[in-house]
Design a protein around this motif. Structure first.
Motif, PDB file in Angstrom:
ATOM      1  N   HIS A 130       0.840  -1.098  -0.113  1.00 25.81           N
ATOM      2  CA  HIS A 130       0.039   0.051  -0.123  1.00 25.81           C
ATOM      3  C   HIS A 130       0.903   1.284  -0.025  1.00 25.81           C
ATOM      4  N   ASP A 169       0.110   4.238   0.262  1.00 19.10           N
ATOM      5  CA  ASP A 169      -0.084   5.366   1.146  1.00 19.10           C
ATOM      6  C   ASP A 169       0.379   5.029   2.645  1.00 19.10           C
ATOM      7  N   ARG A 170       0.772   3.752   2.656  1.00 20.12           N
ATOM      8  CA  ARG A 170       1.314   3.417   3.956  1.00 20.12           C
ATOM      9  C   ARG A 170       2.625   3.425   4.108  1.00 20.12           C
ATOM     10  N   ASN A 223      -6.299  -5.211   2.789  1.00 25.62           N
ATOM     11  CA  ASN A 223      -6.643  -3.743   3.113  1.00 25.62           C
ATOM     12  C   ASN A 223      -5.550  -3.053   3.860  1.00 25.62           C
ATOM     13  N   ALA A 224      -5.584  -1.827   3.566  1.00 28.54           N
ATOM     14  CA  ALA A 224      -4.361  -0.911   4.421  1.00 28.54           C
ATOM     15  C   ALA A 224      -4.943  -0.877   5.891  1.00 28.54           C
ATOM     16  N   SER A 225      -3.910  -1.023   6.877  1.00 24.01           N
ATOM     17  CA  SER A 225      -4.173  -0.716   8.140  1.00 24.01           C
ATOM     18  C   SER A 225      -4.232   0.754   8.561  1.00 24.01           C
ATOM     19  N   LYS A 226      -4.999   0.959   9.462  1.00 27.41           N
ATOM     20  CA  LYS A 226      -5.248   2.400  10.083  1.00 27.41           C
ATOM     21  C   LYS A 226      -4.222   2.758  11.121  1.00 27.41           C
ATOM     22  N   ALA A 227      -3.576   1.683  11.456  1.00 26.30           N
ATOM     23  CA  ALA A 227      -2.607   1.928  12.637  1.00 26.30           C
ATOM     24  C   ALA A 227      -1.541   2.997  12.395  1.00 26.30           C
ATOM     25  N   GLN A 236      -0.222   6.018  10.024  1.00 26.49           N
ATOM     26  CA  GLN A 236      -0.522   7.189   8.936  1.00 26.49           C
ATOM     27  C   GLN A 236       0.739   7.794   8.851  1.00 26.49           C
ATOM     28  N   GLY A 250      -2.054  -5.602   6.425  1.00 29.88           N
ATOM     29  CA  GLY A 250      -2.168  -4.406   6.777  1.00 29.88           C
ATOM     30  C   GLY A 250      -1.274  -3.187   5.987  1.00 29.88           C
TER      31      GLY A 250
END
Length: 773
Positions: free
Chosen positions: A638, A640-641, A664-668, A670, A758
């Motif tokens: 990802h 954006d990670r 899916n990308a993790s939100k942990a 940014q 993630g």
């Protein structure tokens, strides 16, 4: 085979062209007993022709077509050949006869003029020896010489008016189809990047009028600091854009004096700059603030009084300090001394790069002798240093089990200590028994300090060295060789091009230096020749013999198996004659073969781009695009990670193979701080900064521990893909035994995807292991 007699003959001919004063009078060849040519006739020939080599038997000047500029370049080449005889030693033959010399590698700037259908060209007409294209060559050469003045050492203008594929059956319709090509060699970077050109004094009316006629609206009358009033031209430029000054001058001159459009002028200058930008700006523009912050830190460290041993020296080790980092950090608004929370008008990164700094303390006999105790003592010193900096100047210090980082003026400095016992032992020799008793941390620090000092000195002499290294590092990373070739090894390879440029002159442009780097990788005989990088001319005959002896020891097993070669790339320096520091483990022979193949392909593409159509940017971008289909499996991440998403050149796409896993990308995590994250005191916000955090590095480390059947290829500078190849043993019998017990490759790849949950976007299976085909 060229024998000694042939070499002596070549040397004498080179000396004749390079140094003989006979050319000022002309050379007149006569048979013995012939009547001498009258002085008046000799003078007439010199007036008619710039170069005279008269043959009395044919009564022809054999050099009647040679121009002043062409002969001057011939003399320069002869001078370089003489230097090869004196400096290249055993490699003189290869330098003189086996090195490819073309416009792309020889000249610092190449200019192409597309003149098809240009009416001005035809208006010059034809005359016996001066065809219209030769007259146009002379005109362009004169304009460039006058406009560039002492910025250029030599200028070569040629027009290959008949294409190599031209057929006479098509008549003369293709005579102006080929572009005119101009090559420019710079005299020095100081002159080439000069912002102001000073013309004639205002009192010299005729000269001032000619100056204004040539430069038009660019000419202006200026008063200088010494009180002089003179005509001048000014080319204002940011420091990191000064390499474009020459491009602006050439474009202005040609548009003003030739009937051509801007689209007809193509210059090889800045086509690869896109790969070095961080957003829209070159991060090198922050170098001044970085050096200023380091100076402040260095002074404060030396002023610390409340530690048992005072700081005696402070040395920066990170590539950013020697201008060879592809992405030196820009100052982070939160990494500063105590104060108010700054107003942030743009996205703020969650991550910050630490910059390694080495400290040495005063001598003492109280250091412990045990390696573990030494490291614990150094950690205690670093913690005390950080505490003192916090108490005295309000600086923020963060400590982990392994490192101590200090925030100063927007930067994070990672402090390391090299203690005196380690220094005294490791200096004796890295590979010696005593050197091996030193802790690996001290050995690594010492080697880094020696390397950094050497490269810093080189950067001071050759300012273009840094940008060339940055391009080379970006290329190595973009083709997923980050694990194969260390940053320091790349710096040494490029350094060799500057300290031993023959049969060329020292490169003075980014693209020319980059092309020579690619050709060095592709063409050097890595199997049978060590590369001696002698930056400070430290080596004598005994040192070189020692290096060759050490090199031959590494090649003893070659006849049994070429896989026994270690190191595959032998780089010898004054601090590392056995090539143990940077290439002992990588690249191995298979990695080097792959690296050489990629370098050869990129060098050929770059050469074609210099000579052919350059207007389409995607063709230049291909130099930094690597085909994902060359791997057995591919992991897409990802983007954006990634910690610095703006460094990603081209998002990776793959439409081949079997999709094994996706997520899916993790939100942990940014990469940028959200508005809600920027609340609270400055101290609390600093605690949210992630120092030296790189999810790709963590993921790679996990895969290397768990998956010993996979070889990992990745881009550490900002890639969003990881290439995988199946590891194969050297023994066929072992291959068969392992194949019977091997896991299903699909299961292996699913586990790879699960390990990066993630962070991994998808995993693609392209090729099965060889024994399973």
């Amino acid at each position: 085979m060229v024998g000694a007699c042939s070499f002596r003959y070549l040397g004498s001919r080179s000396f004749l062209f390079a140094n003989s004063k006979l050319w000022t009078r002309g050379l007149f060849l006569q048979k013995q007993g012939e009547i001498k040519i009258l002085k008046e006739d000799r003078m007439l020939y010199k007036e008619l022709f710039p170069v005279v080599l008269f043959d009395s038997t044919t009564h022809i000047n054999l050099t009647f077509r040679i121009k002043d500029s062409g002969f001057s370049e011939l003399q320069n080449e002869a001078s370089l050949t003489l230097q090869c005889f004196g400096k290249s030693g055993d490699s003189a033959f290869e330098d003189i006869f086996m090195t490819k010399i073309d416009f792309a590698a020889k000249y610092d700037y190449c200019v192409r003029l597309n003149l098809k259908g240009n009416s001005e060209f035809y208006s010059s007409g034809y005359c016996l020896d001066e065809e219209c294209w030769r007259l146009y060559e002379k005109k362009v050469h004169s304009l460039l010489s006058q406009g560039l003045n002492d910025r250029a050492k030599s200028i070569r203008v040629i027009w290959r008016n008949i294409p190599s594929c031209c057929s006479l059956e098509n008549g003369l319709s293709t005579l102006d189809g080929e572009p005119l090509l101009a090559g420019i060699s710079l005299s020095s970077l100081d002159k080439a990047f000069r912002v102001v050109d000073i013309g004639p004094d205002a009192e010299k009316k005729e000269e001032a009028t000619r100056f204004r006629k040539f430069w038009g609206e660019k000419a202006e009358l200026r008063r200088f600091k010494d009180g002089k009033i003179a005509e001048s031209t000014v080319w204002e430029s940011e420091q990191w854009m000064k390499h474009l000054i020459l491009k602006r001058i050439v474009e202005y001159i040609l548009l003003r004096h030739l009937s051509i459009t801007k689209n007809s002028i193509e210059q090889t200058v800045d086509q690869l700059d896109f790969s070095l930008l961080h957003g829209v700006q070159d991060p090198m523009s922050f170098s001044a603030s970085l050096l200023g912050a380091f100076d402040v830190l260095s002074k404060r460290l030396r002023l610390i009084e409340d530690i048992p041993l005072k700081v005696s020296s402070v040395q920066p080790l990170d590539p950013a300090f020697r201008f060879t980092s592809v992405f030196p950090p820009e100052p982070h608004p939160l990494a500063s001394e105590k104060g108010n929370v700054p107003r942030l008008h743009k996205l703020t990164s969650s991550c910050i790069q630490p910059l390694e700094v080495m400290i040495q303390l005063e001598g003492s006999g109280n250091w412990p002798m045990d390696d573990v105790a030494i490291e614990k003592t150094k950690s205690a010193f670093l913690l005390k240093i950080g505490e003192s900096l916090e108490n005295s100047w309000g600086m923020t210090c963060t400590a982990t089990e392994d490192d101590v980082d200090v925030f100063q003026s927007g930067y994070a400095f990672r402090l390391k200590i090299l203690h005196e016992r380690g220094l005294s032992l490791v200096k004796r020799e890295i590979g010696s028994d005593q050197g091996k008793r030193v802790s690996s941390a001290d050995q690594k620090l010492f080697v880094h300090s020696q390397h950094s000092s050497m490269i810093n000195g080189l950067q001071g002499v050759f300012p273009i060295y840094g940008p060339v290294v940055r391009l080379a590092k970006r290329w190595v990373a973009s083709h997923m060789f980050s694990a194969c070739l260390s940053e320091e090894a790349i710096e040494l390879l490029v350094a060799h091009l500057f300290v031993k440029p023959l049969p060329f002159t020292v490169p003075c442009s980014r693209i020319t230096g980059f092309l020579r780097f690619l050709r060095l990788l592709a063409e050097y005989d890595w199997t049978f020749s060590p590369l001696i990088v002698d930056i400070n001319s430290d080596f004598n005959a005994g040192d070189k013999k020692e290096i060759y002896d050490k090199f031959m020891l590494t090649r003893k097993g070659y006849e049994e198996s070429s896989q026994n070669i270690s190191p595959a790339m032998f780089l010898a320096t004054s601090y590392d004659k056995a090539s143990e520091a940077w290439t002992r483990l990588s690249p191995n022979i298979l990695e080097l073969k792959r690296l050489v193949a990629y370098a050869r392909s990129s060098a050929n593409l770059l050469t074609r781009l210099v000579f052919q159509d350059q207007t389409e940017s995607y063709r230049w971008e291909c130099l930094f695009c690597t085909p994902l289909t060359n791997y057995d499996a591919v992991i897409l991440l990802h983007g954006d990670r990634l910690p610095y998403p703006q460094r990603l050149l081209f998002p990776s796409k793959l439409n081949h193979g079997r999709l094994v896993a996706h997520g899916n990308a993790s939100k942990a995590f940014q990469p940028f701080m959200l508005p809600g994250d920027l609340r609270g005191s400055l101290d609390k916000l600093k605690n949210k900064l992630l120092v030296d955090f790189d999810p790709l590095k963590c993921y790679i480390a996990d895969l290397q521990k768990e998956c010993n059947t996979l070889k990992l290829w990745y881009d550490s500078l900002g890639g969003d893909a990881v290439g995988l190849t199946w590891e194969r043993s050297c023994s066929k019998k072992r291959d068969r035994e392992e194949a019977s017990d091997a896991e299903d490759p699909i299961d292996v790849l699913k586990a790879v995807g699960e390990a990066g949950k993630g962070f991994v976007k998808s995993v693609h299976f392209l090729k099965a292991p060889r024994l399973m085909n």
